[in-house]
Design an enzyme around this catalytic site. Structure first.
Site, PDB file in Angstrom:
ATOM      1  N   CYS A 200     -22.153  -7.328 -19.407  1.00 11.55           N
ATOM      2  CA  CYS A 200     -20.972  -7.483 -18.572  1.00 11.55           C
ATOM      3  C   CYS A 200     -19.895  -6.525 -19.065  1.00 11.55           C
ATOM      4  CB  CYS A 200     -20.414  -8.906 -18.694  1.00 11.55           C
ATOM      5  SG  CYS A 200     -21.447 -10.167 -17.955  1.00 11.55           S
TER       6      CYS A 200
ATOM      7  N   CYS B 134     -18.133 -12.586 -20.155  1.00  5.53           N
ATOM      8  CA  CYS B 134     -19.418 -12.677 -20.842  1.00  5.53           C
ATOM      9  C   CYS B 134     -19.331 -13.708 -21.982  1.00  5.53           C
ATOM     10  CB  CYS B 134     -19.785 -11.306 -21.396  1.00  5.53           C
ATOM     11  SG  CYS B 134     -21.525 -11.114 -21.808  1.00  5.53           S
TER      12      CYS B 134
ATOM     13  N   CYS C 232     -25.542 -12.592 -21.299  1.00  7.05           N
ATOM     14  CA  CYS C 232     -25.186 -13.905 -20.746  1.00  7.05           C
ATOM     15  C   CYS C 232     -25.964 -14.222 -19.470  1.00  7.05           C
ATOM     16  CB  CYS C 232     -23.682 -13.975 -20.473  1.00  7.05           C
ATOM     17  SG  CYS C 232     -23.180 -13.069 -19.001  1.00  7.05           S
TER      18      CYS C 232
ATOM     19  N   GLY D 115       0.794  -1.221   0.000  1.00  9.08           N
ATOM     20  CA  GLY D 115       0.000   0.000   0.000  1.00  9.08           C
ATOM     21  C   GLY D 115       0.825   1.268   0.000  1.00  9.08           C
TER      22      GLY D 115
ATOM     23  N   CYS E 276     -26.996  -9.479 -16.842  1.00  5.23           N
ATOM     24  CA  CYS E 276     -26.432  -9.193 -18.156  1.00  5.23           C
ATOM     25  C   CYS E 276     -27.444  -9.609 -19.227  1.00  5.23           C
ATOM     26  CB  CYS E 276     -25.119  -9.942 -18.348  1.00  5.23           C
ATOM     27  SG  CYS E 276     -24.442  -9.773 -20.009  1.00  5.23           S
TER      28      CYS E 276
END
Lengths: 289, 266, 229
Positions: free
Chosen positions: A262, A268, A240, A29, A237
């Site tokens: 997606c 997808c 899909c 970080g 979606c």
């Protein structure tokens, strides 16, 4: 093709970047300054991510590049072509087949593994920049864990919008130490930051590299009474039928027509290949894809 | 260094300053300053511009590193600690818990692009408050205590008058219940009528919260009303100390006599 | 023998640094003892040092030498915080001038000494109302700042404030000046009540009748004036 050194950058530069990456991994970080190079593409097009990828790639790697989850956008195509030409590495659009994935603004839907490296393009690496313009002061705040300001930002969000309106680049605390900007990924992706793969972040213009080692604790900042929520559009979606993926809203005509798809094109495609069909989708056809 | 420093005394001072020195190159910022401040005491530091009073205040508050001397503070956890040799994180923690600093210019002490509520809440969040509703409740309560209407809680200080900004700064500083407040010309630059209201507010808060305070000002009327004790500085040195009214009404040092006799009578 | 106020060998000089460092000796060998329940008047011509002595007892002027014991604390040598504690708990002072933060309500001005010793707000304000009523400040003025009042009204507010807390020792500087007969009577009763509860009082009264009524003794400060005694 041998006119270029492997992956464009010279070996000294790659070593310098690798040192920054290793330091970043050692201090999860923490933003490590590095001597960012001029790249043959403008800032804002992923020069930070490209330099990190260049220093990470080996000739045996298979590279995938996505932009907002898609493999076929200009930015993704350009960067993929850049490494095909300068490093001669294999490329793929399939998440599971890639060993190095460079991304802008998304984490792939498919879980990544310990064999993979995810490289993020980062525009502004400093999560405290919104409220504290001085770099000297923000670095001091990081070193002293003086992070009250980060919650002030979230407080302001709630007081103005009734909720934490930050929906992307949602700040996180890494291993209970450094507050980090996860790059402009949607907050839907934040829980995925705790993963098996190595995550590297490169900011070219700002000359910073930071990292999250595998299985590192990454907590999204929040309030007890306004807990973090990994939200997405409340829909499936239309191609899909996935209900667990991050969706893009696509306007389809001038009459208010729209569909949700997606944002992760590979996810997808693979779902449709497996026989899933959405409300507006048609049966998968290999040739059409 | 976490060793507590023993002070043999019936009542422990909240702050003990010994032989504090600060130089700017060869020029004296402040020299050989020593004093004790006891809980609940308000001490004024007066002197003209360049007398070293602001340098002293900044050394005491940890904004400047003195070249020599000690600034001992009676910490809650470990008793007397020298804040000069304390680590920066410890000093910052003091700065957002037990200490407060009220700047002359509110914009130096406020975040101008953050709402009034966020300004007051920052110190709470800095020490770990993580419940939005509670933070906001405390912020609204504090705005009330400094006479700012609740409906201004989401306004930014840029929309406030100078007096309101100063009151907001005070609320922002006192919200964590500090024990020692440093004030640098807290009423400077304000209209006289606004000053009076602020002085009254500060007096009330000092009494209710049992605050100790060190107030730097060149305004003798302000210290007469706010300070129990007075320290007069000239050229970096303390030339006279004592009860505020005694120093003002029966000044002993030539400079203090000059200072007091120079005040225009209304 | 346990005097509340005990002064011995007190001297006072003023050094005027900005006027050729002239040293003015204004008092020498001052002696004074005031028992509990006793009221002593300081007398002497104007400029003889009545106010100076009173200010030294209060710690407002710095004594050059000697001791000034008030309830066992030597004001001539005490730390500021000891004098502040003494003023808060033990030693009250009604000066001729009201000095307060502008814009503070009269009721709060009078209640303040009680709040300072930890009396709760309701009780302090109740006592303030009682005293303001006694000194005949109309109730409609209580929420206003006394800085806008007439001289006589300010003086009465000052007296109410000075008598709010039951100080064991009191210094009164012309408490009846600029008061009409009826208010003067009220103030004298307040002084008598304070004496009755055991307060040791030192006062300056130009009002001879008042002095004769409330004071047990007179001390002529001319005796302490260098070159005059």
């Amino acid at each position: 093709m041998t006119d270029y050194n492997f992956a464009y950058l010279d070996e000294q530069t790659k070593r310098m970047i690798r040192r920054a990456i290793l330091k970043g991994l050692a201090i999860p970080g923490y933003q490590v300054p590095f001597a960012s190079r001029e790249m043959p593409m403008p800032y804002g097009w992923g020069t930070g991510g490209v330099q990190v990828s260049a220093a990470t790639l080996t000739p045996d790697d298979t590279l995938k590049v996505i932009d907002q989850g898609a493999d076929d956008t200009t930015n993704a195509v350009s960067i993929r072509k850049f490494f095909e030409r300068t490093a001669g590495v294999a490329t793929t659009e399939e998440t599971s087949k890639a060993s190095v994935i460079q991304t802008r603004h998304r984490i792939p839907e498919e879980d990544l593994t310990e064999d993979q490296i995810l490289v993020y393009q980062v525009p502004i690496p400093e999560p405290l920049r919104f409220l504290e313009p001085s770099e000297v002061e923000t670095r001091k705040m990081h070193s002293l864990e003086d992070y009250g300001l980060m919650h002030v930002k979230l407080y302001e969000d709630i007081s103005r919008h009734g909720q934490i309106a930050t929906s992307y680049a949602y700040p996180v605390k890494v291993e209970d130490r450094y507050v980090m900007d996860p790059s402009p990924i949607p907050k839907f992706d934040n829980p995925k930051l705790e993963m098996a793969a190595i995550q590297l972040f490169g900011a070219g213009r700002e000359q910073r590299i930071y990292a999250i080692p595998p299985y590192t604790q990454v907590v999204s900042l929040d309030f007890e009474d306004y807990p973090f929520e990994a939200s997405k559009a409340d829909a499936a979606c239309d191609l899909c039928a996935a209900t667990d993926s991050y969706l893009d809203e696509v306007i389809t005509d001038d009459a208010g027509g729209r569909m949700f798809v997606c944002s992760d094109t590979d996810y997808c495609r693979s779902r449709r290949a497996a026989g899933h069909v959405g409300a507006l989708g048609t049966a998968f056809d290999e040739d059409a894809a | 260094m976490t060793t507590a420093i023993e002070i043999p005394s019936a009542v422990t001072p909240l702050l003990r300053v010994t032989d504090l020195n600060k130089f700017y190159g060869t020029r004296i910022g402040c020299a050989d300053v020593s004093f004790d401040l006891y809980p609940g005491e308000v001490m004024g530091i007066v002197g003209e511009s360049g007398s070293g009073k602001s340098t002293l205040l900044n050394c005491l508050a940890g904004h400047l590193a003195p070249d020599a001397g000690q600034v001992l503070f009676d910490t809650r956890a470990e008793g007397m600690r020298d804040t000069v040799t304390m680590s920066e994180p410890e000093r910052r923690m003091l700065g957002r818990t037990d200490w407060a600093f009220v700047h002359q210019h509110a914009r130096d002490g406020l975040r101008m692009n953050v709402s009034a509520g966020g300004n007051v809440g920052e110190r709470l969040m800095a020490v770990g408050a993580r419940h939005y509703g509670n933070i906001r409740e405390v912020a609204v309560d504090w705005l009330g205590r400094v006479e700012i209407n609740e409906d201004r809680v989401d306004d930014r200080p840029t929309a406030f008058s100078g007096g309101m900004q100063q009151r907001l700064q005070i609320a922002r500083n006192l919200v964590t219940g500090p024990r020692l407040v440093f004030m640098d010309e807290p009423t400077g630059g304000l209209d006289v009528s606004v000053q009076a209201r602020l002085l009254d507010l500060l007096r009330g808060l000092v009494r209710e919260m049992g605050l100790s305070a060190i107030i730097v000002t060149h305004d003798l009327a302000v210290v007469r009303l706010l300070a129990d004790r007075l320290m007069v500085m000239k050229d970096g040195h303390v030339v006279e100390t004592g009860l505020t009214d005694q120093v003002l009404d029966d000044p002993q040092h030539a400079y203090t006599q000059l200072l007091v006799s120079s005040v225009l009578q209304v | 023998m346990n005097a509340m106020i005990e002064i011995a060998g007190v001297a006072k000089t003023f050094t005027m640094h900005n006027q050729g460092s002239a040293v003015i000796r204004v008092m020498e060998g001052a002696e004074l003892s005031v028992a509990r329940g006793e009221c002593v008047a300081l007398i002497g011509a104007s400029g003889a040092g009545k106010s100076t002595l009173m200010r030294m007892i209060y710690g407002n002027y710095l004594a050059a030498s000697g001791s000034i014991l008030v309830d066992g604390v030597d004001v001539a040598k005490a730390e500021p915080r000891e004098i502040l504690a003494l003023r808060r708990e033990t030693l009250g002072y009604v000066s001729q001038f009201l000095r307060v933060v502008p814009r503070v309500a009269t009721l709060d001005v009078v209640a303040e000494p009680l709040l300072a010793v930890g009396v709760d707000v309701a009780a302090a304000q109740a006592r303030a109302r009682e005293l303001l009523t006694r000194v005949r400040i109309p109730e409609r003025l209580w929420s206003l700042s006394p800085t806008t009042f007439s001289g006589g009204e300010q003086q009465r507010v000052n007296i109410a404030r000075g008598f709010a807390h039951a100080y064991p020792a009191l210094l009164l500087d012309e408490p009846t000046a600029s008061l009409d007969a009826i208010n003067r009577e009220t103030v004298l009763s307040l002084i008598e009540e304070a004496k009755a509860r055991g307060a040791a009082i030192v006062g300056i009264f130009h009002d001879e009748a008042a002095r004769a009524r409330v004071c047990d003794r007179e001390v002529d400060v001319t005796a302490f004036t260098p070159g005059l005694a």
